[in-house]
Design an enzyme around this catalytic site. Sequence first.
Site, short mmCIF file in Angstrom:
data_model
loop_
_atom_site.label_atom_id
_atom_site.label_comp_id
_atom_site.label_asym_id
_atom_site.label_seq_id
_atom_site.Cartn_x
_atom_site.Cartn_y
_atom_site.Cartn_z
N GLU A 157 10.43 8.42 8.30
CA GLU A 157 10.88 9.41 9.29
C GLU A 157 12.15 8.91 10.00
O GLU A 157 13.09 9.66 10.24
CB GLU A 157 9.81 9.65 10.36
CG GLU A 157 8.52 10.24 9.82
CD GLU A 157 7.49 9.20 9.44
OE1 GLU A 157 7.86 8.18 8.81
OE2 GLU A 157 6.30 9.40 9.74
N CYS B 213 4.02 7.50 12.97
CA CYS B 213 3.58 6.43 13.89
C CYS B 213 4.18 6.67 15.28
O CYS B 213 5.04 7.54 15.47
CB CYS B 213 3.99 5.06 13.34
SG CYS B 213 5.74 4.68 13.60
N1 THU Z 1 5.24 4.21 7.24
C1 THU Z 1 6.12 5.25 7.26
O1 THU Z 1 7.09 5.28 6.51
N2 THU Z 1 5.89 6.26 8.14
C2 THU Z 1 4.85 6.30 9.04
O2 THU Z 1 4.76 7.20 9.84
C3 THU Z 1 3.86 5.22 9.03
C4 THU Z 1 4.09 4.10 8.09
C5 THU Z 1 5.48 3.13 6.29
C6 THU Z 1 5.88 1.82 6.90
C7 THU Z 1 5.44 0.83 5.84
O3 THU Z 1 6.48 0.67 4.91
C8 THU Z 1 4.25 1.51 5.17
O4 THU Z 1 4.28 2.85 5.57
C9 THU Z 1 2.92 0.90 5.52
O5 THU Z 1 2.74 0.86 6.88
#
Ligand code: THU
Length: 135
Positions: A57, A88
């Site tokens: 995001e 997140c």
């Molecule tokens: N991640 C995202 O790209 N977006 C989110 O909203 C949550 C987590 C990614 C970060 C990391 O590379 C992987 O997911 C595991 O946490």
Amino acid sequence: MVINKSRLIQAASKAREGSVSPYSKFKVGAALLTKSGQIVTGANVESASYGLTCCAERVALFKALTGGKRDFAGVAVVARCDGGPMPCGACRQLLREYAPDAKVFVADSDDLEKIREFTVKGLLPDAFVFSSLKL
Ligand code: THU
């Protein structure tokens, strides 16, 4: 504005292929829709220093912002995750600051037809916003 959420989810799904996630192996794709109808995508990028990882995001948002885009109607996020990946806390804060009017669409990459819908404001109520500061 009427949003073609399937198209936005498809763009996020395609962007997911660009994920650089050698540590978690968890690929996430995101697609931002501007109010003028343009789509900017991103995917998560991980670091060996895990905390430096950037979510899909935020990659999409930073690409869009640094490309001069400002007004966003929606954001879609796709990953292989029950019900679709919820942004997140850090991403919610940045989306709240730069895409406050956006709708949020999430889908499991195994079932792109099933799209859940939220709003940026709904996902971060009582947010820390610059305009409230008494500086
Ligand atoms: N991640 C995202 O790209 N977006 C989110 O909203 C949550 C987590 C990614 C970060 C990391 O590379 C992987 O997911 C595991 O946490």
